[in-house]
Structure formats: C-alpha cells, structure tokens
Enzyme design. Structure first.
Site, PDB file in Angstrom:
ATOM      1  N   HIS A  34       0.861  -1.187   0.000  1.00  0.00           N
ATOM      2  CA  HIS A  34       0.000   0.000   0.000  1.00  0.00           C
ATOM      3  C   HIS A  34       0.896   1.236   0.000  1.00  0.00           C
ATOM      4  O   HIS A  34       1.649   1.465   0.936  1.00  0.00           O
ATOM      5  CB  HIS A  34      -0.895  -0.041   1.238  1.00  0.00           C
ATOM      6  CG  HIS A  34      -1.873   1.087   1.322  1.00  0.00           C
ATOM      7  ND1 HIS A  34      -3.097   1.063   0.693  1.00  0.00           N
ATOM      8  CD2 HIS A  34      -1.820   2.277   1.967  1.00  0.00           C
ATOM      9  CE1 HIS A  34      -3.751   2.183   0.947  1.00  0.00           C
ATOM     10  NE2 HIS A  34      -2.998   2.955   1.722  1.00  0.00           N
ATOM     11  N   GLY A 143      -3.799  11.337   6.177  1.00  0.00           N
ATOM     12  CA  GLY A 143      -2.739  12.344   6.330  1.00  0.00           C
ATOM     13  C   GLY A 143      -1.553  11.848   7.133  1.00  0.00           C
ATOM     14  O   GLY A 143      -0.433  12.266   6.876  1.00  0.00           O
ATOM     15  N   GLY A 145       0.243   8.383   9.528  1.00  0.00           N
ATOM     16  CA  GLY A 145       0.209   7.040  10.081  1.00  0.00           C
ATOM     17  C   GLY A 145       0.093   7.135  11.597  1.00  0.00           C
ATOM     18  O   GLY A 145       0.228   8.218  12.177  1.00  0.00           O
ATOM     19  N   GLY A 146      -0.177   6.004  12.221  1.00  0.00           N
ATOM     20  CA  GLY A 146      -0.143   5.936  13.682  1.00  0.00           C
ATOM     21  C   GLY A 146      -1.283   6.634  14.404  1.00  0.00           C
ATOM     22  O   GLY A 146      -1.175   6.931  15.592  1.00  0.00           O
ATOM     23  N   ASP A 177      -8.424   0.934   5.950  1.00  0.00           N
ATOM     24  CA  ASP A 177      -7.133   1.620   6.115  1.00  0.00           C
ATOM     25  C   ASP A 177      -7.191   2.611   7.268  1.00  0.00           C
ATOM     26  O   ASP A 177      -8.016   3.523   7.267  1.00  0.00           O
ATOM     27  CB  ASP A 177      -6.822   2.361   4.803  1.00  0.00           C
ATOM     28  CG  ASP A 177      -5.453   3.036   4.792  1.00  0.00           C
ATOM     29  OD1 ASP A 177      -4.655   2.779   5.710  1.00  0.00           O
ATOM     30  OD2 ASP A 177      -5.195   3.807   3.844  1.00  0.00           O
ATOM     31  N   GLY A 178      -6.283   2.418   8.239  1.00  0.00           N
ATOM     32  CA  GLY A 178      -6.144   3.390   9.317  1.00  0.00           C
ATOM     33  C   GLY A 178      -6.233   2.766  10.692  1.00  0.00           C
ATOM     34  O   GLY A 178      -7.302   2.325  11.101  1.00  0.00           O
ATOM     35  N   GLY A 179      -5.102   2.703  11.381  1.00  0.00           N
ATOM     36  CA  GLY A 179      -5.095   2.185  12.748  1.00  0.00           C
ATOM     37  C   GLY A 179      -5.477   0.722  12.843  1.00  0.00           C
ATOM     38  O   GLY A 179      -6.041   0.287  13.851  1.00  0.00           O
ATOM     39  N   GLY A 199      -0.127   0.109   8.653  1.00  0.00           N
ATOM     40  CA  GLY A 199       1.166   0.782   8.593  1.00  0.00           C
ATOM     41  C   GLY A 199       1.975   0.547   9.841  1.00  0.00           C
ATOM     42  O   GLY A 199       2.727  -0.434   9.946  1.00  0.00           O
ATOM     43  N   SER A 200       1.785   1.434  10.825  1.00  0.00           N
ATOM     44  CA  SER A 200       2.671   1.421  11.995  1.00  0.00           C
ATOM     45  C   SER A 200       2.658   0.093  12.751  1.00  0.00           C
ATOM     46  O   SER A 200       3.687  -0.322  13.276  1.00  0.00           O
ATOM     47  CB  SER A 200       2.308   2.575  12.934  1.00  0.00           C
ATOM     48  OG  SER A 200       0.928   2.592  13.166  1.00  0.00           O
TER      49      SER A 200
HETATM   50  C1  DX5 Z   1      -3.345   7.433   6.325  1.00  0.00           C
HETATM   51  C2  DX5 Z   1      -2.836   6.440   5.313  1.00  0.00           C
HETATM   52  C3  DX5 Z   1      -2.755   5.053   5.866  1.00  0.00           C
HETATM   53  C4  DX5 Z   1      -1.736   4.955   6.994  1.00  0.00           C
HETATM   54  C5  DX5 Z   1      -1.835   3.648   7.694  1.00  0.00           C
HETATM   55  O1  DX5 Z   1      -3.319   8.705   5.767  1.00  0.00           O
HETATM   56  O2  DX5 Z   1      -3.709   6.390   4.200  1.00  0.00           O
HETATM   57  O3  DX5 Z   1      -2.470   4.137   4.842  1.00  0.00           O
HETATM   58  O4  DX5 Z   1      -0.440   5.100   6.537  1.00  0.00           O
HETATM   59  O5  DX5 Z   1      -0.982   3.689   8.795  1.00  0.00           O
HETATM   60  P1  DX5 Z   1      -1.470   3.196  10.237  1.00  0.00           P
HETATM   61  O6  DX5 Z   1      -1.771   1.733  10.102  1.00  0.00           O
HETATM   62  O7  DX5 Z   1      -0.326   3.491  11.130  1.00  0.00           O
HETATM   63  O8  DX5 Z   1      -2.714   3.988  10.587  1.00  0.00           O
HETATM   64 ZN    ZN Z   2      -3.479   4.680   2.829  1.00  0.00          ZN
END
Ligand code: DX5
Ligand code: ZN
Length: 216
Positions: A34, A143, A145-146, A177-179, A199-200
């Site tokens: 991603h 915008g 991650g984390g 997507d997100g957290g 992500g994180s």
């Molecule tokens: C947010 C991004 C996500 C994010 C995911 O703006 O679209 O893809 O990087 O990261 P985590 O899993 O840390 O929320």
């Molecule tokens: Zn994303």
C-alpha cells in the site's frame, strides 16, 4: 469469503529505501504493498510520486495499490498506471466526476479504487458500483500514520458490501485503512473486509513477519 489479504503501508518506512523496504515486507508475508501518495494539499503531508511507485513495482512480485490522497488525481492516473500499479485508488471527496475518474483508471490499465473518508457516506457507490474494483474505507482521517482507529466507521463495511453486491459491483474488494492492528483485525474481517491495510502496527514492530501473521 477467500483468505484475507494484508497490505502493509510503507508510509512509516525509510523513505529513501522504499523498494528495499517493500521487498522486506513481501518476504515477511505481505500480499500487497500500500503506497500512500500525498500532495500536501488534500492532506498536509507530501510523500512520493510515480517514479518511486515504478521502482517498487519493478522490485516486488505482489500488487501495489497507490492510494492517491491528492486534490487532482486525474493529472496523475496515467503516470501511476504506467508505473505498473495494480490498483489506483482516488478519494471520492475530491471530484464531482467520480465515474469519469474511475473509467480513466481502467482505461489507463489499472484497477479502479475509490477511498472514502470517515465522514463520507457510501450510498453514492450504488451509482458507480460496476466501475469499481476496490473500495478503501478509511478508519482514520487521512494524512498521517499511527492515528487512533475509528471503530464507529465499521458499520460502513457491511453497508458497502450490500450496495456493491446489489448494483453490479459484486467482484469489488473492500479494503480498510487506518489504525488497523491485531486488536481490530478480527472484527474488520467479520464485518467483510477483504484487505487490511496496516502501517505502523507492522512497520514499527520488531518483527514485521510476526505482526503480519497476527493480523491474519
Ligand atoms: C493514512 C494512510 C494510511 C496509513 C496507515 O493517511 O492512508 O495508509 O499510513 O498507517 P497506520 O496503520 O499506522 O494507521
Ligand atoms: Zn493509505
């Protein structure tokens, strides 16, 4: 439902080594990469362009999803398609001509994704369902991650599945997507998510392979 796909976001990785980082994530068990593309306008942060996407696509054997968090995606679609991105995902909030944008993505040779912010209703999907290959449901405000996962958005997942299935989008995948962490993965999967973007939770972990296995 087939097996869940895990799509690590490389947003938190070493930005000067994204192709190497993506290879490592593939070896750790990722099903898809991603790639968060931010323009500094739709979201405050600026990340990468199609050149980096191409260098990642050349080095991995798994699909790459370019998540375009940009105000003017129509200018970028051809470049990301030519870069070899399997999916190009645009935000519903940036256009009055979503159907045209989705067609543009398929014509350029990629699969067409549409992303929805937490506060964006999904009823519009009824009118574009046949043009959609993937719906990316944001469970944070895009915008960064984390951020904290917004569990209140989960109801959108079965709603999206129902609309897609009823109006000619039965083949489209639902991605969240997100957290996304091991604390919510199971609930997201039961709600109907086909792809978990994370992500994180993966890239800040000491053992990304174990983190991916836990999500699965
Ligand atoms: C947010 C991004 C996500 C994010 C995911 O703006 O679209 O893809 O990087 O990261 P985590 O899993 O840390 O929320
Ligand atoms: Zn994303």
């Amino acid at each position: 439902m087939g097996k869940v796909m895990i799509a690590p976001s490389v947003l938190g990785c070493d930005q000067g080594n994204l192709a190497e980082e993506a290879i490592a994530l593939q070896m750790a068990g990722a099903d898809m990469i991603h790639l968060d593309v931010m323009d500094g306008v739709f979201v405050p942060v600026l990340t990468v362009g199609a050149g980096i996407a191409a260098s990642i696509v050349r080095r991995v054997d798994i699909p790459v999803d370019a998540h375009l968090m940009v105000q003017k995606p129509s200018h970028l679609i051809k470049a990301f398609a030519d870069a070899g991105c399997s999916y190009i995902t645009v935000h519903a909030e940036v256009t009055s001509h979503l159907d045209r944008l989705l067609q543009q993505i398929r014509l350029a040779g990629s699969k067409a994704g549409v992303a929805v912010n937490p506060s964006t209703p999904v009823d519009f999907l009824r009118w574009v369902a046949p043009a959609v290959d993937l719906v990316l449901i944001m469970t944070v405000n895009p915008g960064y991650g984390g951020q904290k996962h917004l569990g209140c958005v989960h109801d959108k997942i079965p709603e999206t599945r129902r609309i897609l299935d009823s109006y000619g989008g039965g083949g489209a995948l639902i991605s969240v997507d997100g957290g996304v962490t091991d604390a919510n993965a199971e609930e997201l999967r039961s709600a109907g998510a086909d792809i978990l973007v994370s992500g994180s939770f993966i890239t800040s972990s000491d053992d990304p392979a174990a983190a991916i296995a836990k999500l699965r």
